[in-house]
Design a protein around this motif. Structure first.
Motif, short mmCIF file in Angstrom:
data_model
loop_
_atom_site.label_atom_id
_atom_site.label_comp_id
_atom_site.label_asym_id
_atom_site.label_seq_id
_atom_site.Cartn_x
_atom_site.Cartn_y
_atom_site.Cartn_z
N GLY A 35 54.96 -21.39 81.49
CA GLY A 35 55.97 -21.49 83.32
C GLY A 35 55.66 -20.28 83.72
N LEU A 36 56.06 -19.22 82.55
CA LEU A 36 55.84 -17.61 82.44
C LEU A 36 54.50 -16.95 82.88
CD1 LEU A 36 57.40 -15.26 82.75
CD2 LEU A 36 57.10 -15.23 80.38
N LEU A 37 53.90 -17.81 81.94
CA LEU A 37 52.33 -16.99 81.88
C LEU A 37 51.59 -17.23 83.80
CD1 LEU A 37 50.06 -16.11 80.29
CD2 LEU A 37 49.39 -18.20 79.86
N THR A 38 51.99 -18.99 83.57
CA THR A 38 51.16 -19.42 84.57
C THR A 38 51.53 -19.52 86.16
OG1 THR A 38 52.33 -21.79 84.50
CG2 THR A 38 50.50 -21.28 84.03
N SER A 39 53.05 -18.90 85.99
CA SER A 39 53.54 -18.27 87.61
C SER A 39 53.04 -16.60 87.57
CB SER A 39 54.72 -18.72 87.05
OG SER A 39 55.67 -19.40 87.27
N CYS A 40 53.04 -16.11 86.59
CA CYS A 40 52.47 -14.59 86.21
C CYS A 40 51.19 -14.81 87.65
CB CYS A 40 52.88 -14.23 85.49
SG CYS A 40 54.40 -13.54 84.94
N LEU A 41 50.67 -15.44 87.36
CA LEU A 41 49.23 -16.00 87.57
C LEU A 41 48.92 -16.47 89.61
CD1 LEU A 41 47.14 -17.48 84.54
CD2 LEU A 41 46.65 -14.99 85.27
N GLY A 42 49.80 -16.92 89.33
CA GLY A 42 49.86 -17.78 90.16
C GLY A 42 50.72 -16.57 91.23
N TYR A 43 51.60 -15.75 90.92
CA TYR A 43 51.83 -14.37 91.71
C TYR A 43 50.42 -13.99 92.36
CZ TYR A 43 54.68 -10.53 93.80
OH TYR A 43 54.98 -9.56 94.40
N TRP A 97 61.27 -26.32 75.36
CA TRP A 97 61.12 -25.33 75.81
C TRP A 97 60.15 -23.91 75.62
CZ3 TRP A 97 62.19 -20.08 73.87
CH2 TRP A 97 62.66 -20.32 73.00
N VAL A 98 60.41 -24.47 73.98
CA VAL A 98 59.39 -23.11 73.63
C VAL A 98 58.26 -23.18 73.59
CG1 VAL A 98 58.79 -24.23 71.01
CG2 VAL A 98 59.27 -22.36 70.87
N VAL A 99 57.26 -24.30 74.45
CA VAL A 99 56.04 -24.62 74.95
C VAL A 99 56.29 -23.76 76.21
CG1 VAL A 99 53.73 -25.57 74.80
CG2 VAL A 99 55.06 -25.20 73.01
N LEU A 100 57.04 -24.71 77.57
CA LEU A 100 56.90 -25.16 78.37
C LEU A 100 57.52 -23.54 79.27
CD1 LEU A 100 58.13 -28.27 78.77
CD2 LEU A 100 55.79 -28.12 79.11
#
Ligand SMILES: [Zn+2]
Length: 143
Positions: free
Chosen positions: A92-100, A85-88
């Motif tokens: 996931g948060l970073l790439t989801s924000c970019l994808g928003y 989790w410490v990486v994923l």
């Protein structure tokens, strides 16, 4: 027959001026003829518009790198619930924000943001709980 609009001489039986196109029969006032000549460029616009119209929706439907970010972010968020989790989860948060910012997969991006945020919050909560740094009023109850 002299044109009332531009003054050019025309044949007696002419209905319209050969120079400016104004009506010579008197049915159309000169001001209206001038208004009509102003509108001459407008027939050129619809063909241009209809020519490009079929191409306009195309960029919106294309998958971009932002949509790929959304999918990667969502999968990372889900995978982070079970392993590494410490990486994923931050990924996931970073790439989801970019994808928003993408057009196609906004709902999936929101889901990725919520899942990864919840996972990070729960995980940090567990860590703090096991470190015994949280006060009892915060940790008591709720199972
Ligand atoms: Zn004329």
């Amino acid at each position: 027959m002299t044109c009332p609009n531009c003054g050019v001489d025309n044949a007696e039986n002419s209905a319209f001026c050969k120079a400016c196109g104004a009506s010579l029969t008197g049915e159309q006032p000169a001001s209206q003829a001038a208004h009509q000549s102003e509108a001459v460029p407008s027939p050129y616009q619809p063909p241009v518009y209809s020519m490009y119209a079929p191409y306009l929706p195309a960029p919106r439907r294309e998958y971009t790198w932002k949509d790929i970010c959304t999918i990667v972010g969502f999968i990372s968020s889900i995978a982070g619930l079970f392993t590494f989790w410490v990486v994923l989860c931050p990924m996931g948060l970073l790439t989801s924000c970019l994808g928003y910012r993408g057009n196609r997969t906004r709902g999936l991006a929101v889901a990725g943001i919520i899942i990864s945020l919840l996972a990070i919050a729960i995980k940090i909560g567990f860590i703090l709980y096991h470190l015994d740094v949280l006060p009892s009023w915060l940790t008591d109850g709720a199972l």
